[in-house]
Enzyme design. Structure first.
Site, PDB file in Angstrom:
ATOM      1  N   LYS A  52      40.593  32.055  43.612  1.00  0.00           N
ATOM      2  CA  LYS A  52      39.879  32.466  42.401  1.00  0.00           C
ATOM      3  C   LYS A  52      40.504  31.830  41.184  1.00  0.00           C
ATOM      4  O   LYS A  52      41.724  31.875  41.076  1.00  0.00           O
ATOM      5  CB  LYS A  52      39.987  33.994  42.311  1.00  0.00           C
ATOM      6  CG  LYS A  52      39.435  34.592  41.058  1.00  0.00           C
ATOM      7  CD  LYS A  52      39.674  36.063  41.066  1.00  0.00           C
ATOM      8  CE  LYS A  52      39.200  36.615  39.736  1.00  0.00           C
ATOM      9  NZ  LYS A  52      39.658  37.924  39.512  1.00  0.00           N
ATOM     10  N   ARG A  92      48.525  36.762  31.141  1.00  0.00           N
ATOM     11  CA  ARG A  92      48.851  37.121  32.523  1.00  0.00           C
ATOM     12  C   ARG A  92      49.655  36.035  33.250  1.00  0.00           C
ATOM     13  O   ARG A  92      49.733  36.011  34.466  1.00  0.00           O
ATOM     14  CB  ARG A  92      47.564  37.393  33.299  1.00  0.00           C
ATOM     15  CG  ARG A  92      46.679  38.487  32.726  1.00  0.00           C
ATOM     16  CD  ARG A  92      45.872  39.140  33.831  1.00  0.00           C
ATOM     17  NE  ARG A  92      44.677  39.850  33.407  1.00  0.00           N
ATOM     18  CZ  ARG A  92      44.656  41.022  32.765  1.00  0.00           C
ATOM     19  NH1 ARG A  92      45.802  41.610  32.430  1.00  0.00           N
ATOM     20  NH2 ARG A  92      43.516  41.595  32.447  1.00  0.00           N
ATOM     21  N   CYS A 137      44.711  46.893  35.721  1.00  0.00           N
ATOM     22  CA  CYS A 137      44.503  46.467  34.325  1.00  0.00           C
ATOM     23  C   CYS A 137      43.416  47.269  33.604  1.00  0.00           C
ATOM     24  O   CYS A 137      43.562  47.582  32.419  1.00  0.00           O
ATOM     25  CB  CYS A 137      44.218  44.970  34.253  1.00  0.00           C
ATOM     26  SG  CYS A 137      42.838  44.392  35.251  1.00  0.00           S
ATOM     27  N   LYS A 197      45.310  33.513  43.010  1.00  0.00           N
ATOM     28  CA  LYS A 197      44.560  33.857  41.799  1.00  0.00           C
ATOM     29  C   LYS A 197      45.249  33.223  40.606  1.00  0.00           C
ATOM     30  O   LYS A 197      46.423  33.477  40.344  1.00  0.00           O
ATOM     31  CB  LYS A 197      44.513  35.382  41.640  1.00  0.00           C
ATOM     32  CG  LYS A 197      43.824  35.819  40.364  1.00  0.00           C
ATOM     33  CD  LYS A 197      43.628  37.314  40.309  1.00  0.00           C
ATOM     34  CE  LYS A 197      43.030  37.736  38.983  1.00  0.00           C
ATOM     35  NZ  LYS A 197      42.841  39.183  38.904  1.00  0.00           N
ATOM     36  N   ARG A 236      36.549  40.187  31.196  1.00  0.00           N
ATOM     37  CA  ARG A 236      37.392  41.142  30.460  1.00  0.00           C
ATOM     38  C   ARG A 236      36.563  41.951  29.482  1.00  0.00           C
ATOM     39  O   ARG A 236      36.906  43.085  29.160  1.00  0.00           O
ATOM     40  CB  ARG A 236      38.563  40.415  29.810  1.00  0.00           C
ATOM     41  CG  ARG A 236      39.501  39.899  30.892  1.00  0.00           C
ATOM     42  CD  ARG A 236      40.682  39.132  30.393  1.00  0.00           C
ATOM     43  NE  ARG A 236      41.407  38.555  31.549  1.00  0.00           N
ATOM     44  CZ  ARG A 236      42.312  37.605  31.460  1.00  0.00           C
ATOM     45  NH1 ARG A 236      42.643  37.122  30.273  1.00  0.00           N
ATOM     46  NH2 ARG A 236      42.905  37.148  32.535  1.00  0.00           N
ATOM     47  N   CYS A 248      43.284  47.086  41.352  1.00  0.00           N
ATOM     48  CA  CYS A 248      44.092  46.548  40.255  1.00  0.00           C
ATOM     49  C   CYS A 248      44.287  47.647  39.234  1.00  0.00           C
ATOM     50  O   CYS A 248      43.598  48.670  39.259  1.00  0.00           O
ATOM     51  CB  CYS A 248      43.433  45.329  39.624  1.00  0.00           C
ATOM     52  SG  CYS A 248      44.629  44.383  38.633  1.00  0.00           S
TER      53      CYS A 248
END
Ligand code: PBG
Length: 328
Positions: free
Chosen positions: A252, A221, A126, A199, A209, A124
């Site tokens: 998830k 998101r 992020c 997800k 986070r 990912c």
């Protein structure tokens, strides 16, 4: 269902009379071979920084990751899921695909020190983006197609470092195909993909986070992760990922989405993972700390519920505790 007879011929309590009998007729079992332990790596030496909202979970330096992974492996946990926290973030997530990025370094180290441990890497952007979103941002929008190339390069760099399995968690459309193609072109056709196929945009990611320092700096998101209200859409997401080359799929969060786990397993029959996310973990930990809930019993019951729903693989921050409890 053919219940051979009603009460008093059939008495369900008969089979609940003793622990051995209960074990004998037990339909769902938990075993250590099904567990995956998520770990967070950041640069440094001897670094073990506990995450406020996740007691017992740490940001670890690569040497400490090896220690933690060794301990887990000794307990029988077969796999870890690795997340990286880079020193620098930018607008192209360069750290995500750097040959010597934090994840790539750590994967090399782990494969050298613990070759039999399965290393799964979270793919990912992020954590590596200054704005904290999972894709390239332009004009306040998260762009899909230009992001695919970066994700594929990230996955390839993980495979080159020795990752056993790559796990895209970004929720861009078409990422599994982009990753599969680039891996295949580079002789990694045997590297499996486990996609975070369903997800959800979830409040239960809060503590993560903090752990991964990946909170979005503007907005949320919801334009890429799924709406909690939707179930049929999850099946479409999973179908797409399978068509694009996913070998395993993930749902998830887990506990609030047991229906989705059930439907996904029933419809596709692929190896299916449930991710007991940070917020789920934190809820049990916090209630236990207050003496309001029995930690071990609550943890085991929720993981068992995920297995009963259809999950084959359980990704949980409690993997080491669970491994110990299963032994005792
Ligand atoms: C990165 C990612 C997230 C999680 C796993 N991969 C956070 C997010 O999507 O914001 C959450 C895991 C957890 O909460 O334990 N995209």
């Amino acid at each position: 269902m053919n219940l051979h007879a009603a009460f008093p011929n059939y008495r369900p309590r008969r089979l609940r009379a003793s622990p051995v009998l209960r074990k004998l007729v037990c339909e769902t079992r938990l075993s250590v071979e099904q567990l995956v332990l998520p770990l967070f790596v950041r640069a440094g030496k001897k670094l073990r920084k506990e995450i406020g909202a996740m007691p017992g979970v740490f940001q670890l330096s690569p040497d400490e990751i090896v220690r933690e992974a060794t301990a887990a492996h000794k307990l029988g946990v077969p796999a870890i899921l690795l997340f990286g926290i880079p020193d620098k973030k930018d607008a192209k997530a360069s750290g995500a695909m750097a040959k010597n990025g934090i994840v790539q370094q750590t994967v090399r180290l782990l494969k050298k020190e613990l070759p039999s441990l399965l290393v799964v890497t979270d793919v990912c952007l992020c954590e590596y983006m200054e704005h904290g979103h999972c894709g390239i941002v332009s004009g306040g929008k998260i762009l899909n197609d230009p992001t695919l190339k970066l994700l594929a390069q990230t996955a390839l760099s993980h495979a080159e470092a020795g990752a056993d399995i790559v796990a895209p968690s970004d929720m861009m459309d078409g990422r599994v195909r982009a990753i599969r193609e680039l891996l295949d072109e580079n002789n990694f056709s045997d590297t499996p993909i486990i996609s975070y196929a369903a997800k959800y945009a979830s409040a239960f990611y809060g503590p993560f986070r903090e752990a991964a320092e990946s909170a979005p700096q503007f907005g949320d998101r919801r334009s890429y992760q799924m709406d909690a209200a939707n179930g049929n859409e999850a099946l479409r997401e999973v179908a797409l990922d399978i068509a694009e080359g996913a070998d395993m799929v993930m749902v998830k969060p887990a506990l609030a989405y047991l229906d989705i786990i059930h439907r996904v397993k029933k419809e596709f029959g692929l190896p299916t993972a449930a991710y007991a996310v940070s917020g789920e973990h934190a809820m049990i930990k916090a209630a236990a700390k207050n003496g309001w809930i029995d930690e071990r019993a609550a943890m085991m019951e929720s993981l068992l519920a995920m297995r009963r729903a259809g999950a084959d693989i359980l990704i949980t921050y409690a993997a080491m505790d669970v491994a110990k409890w299963l032994k005792s």
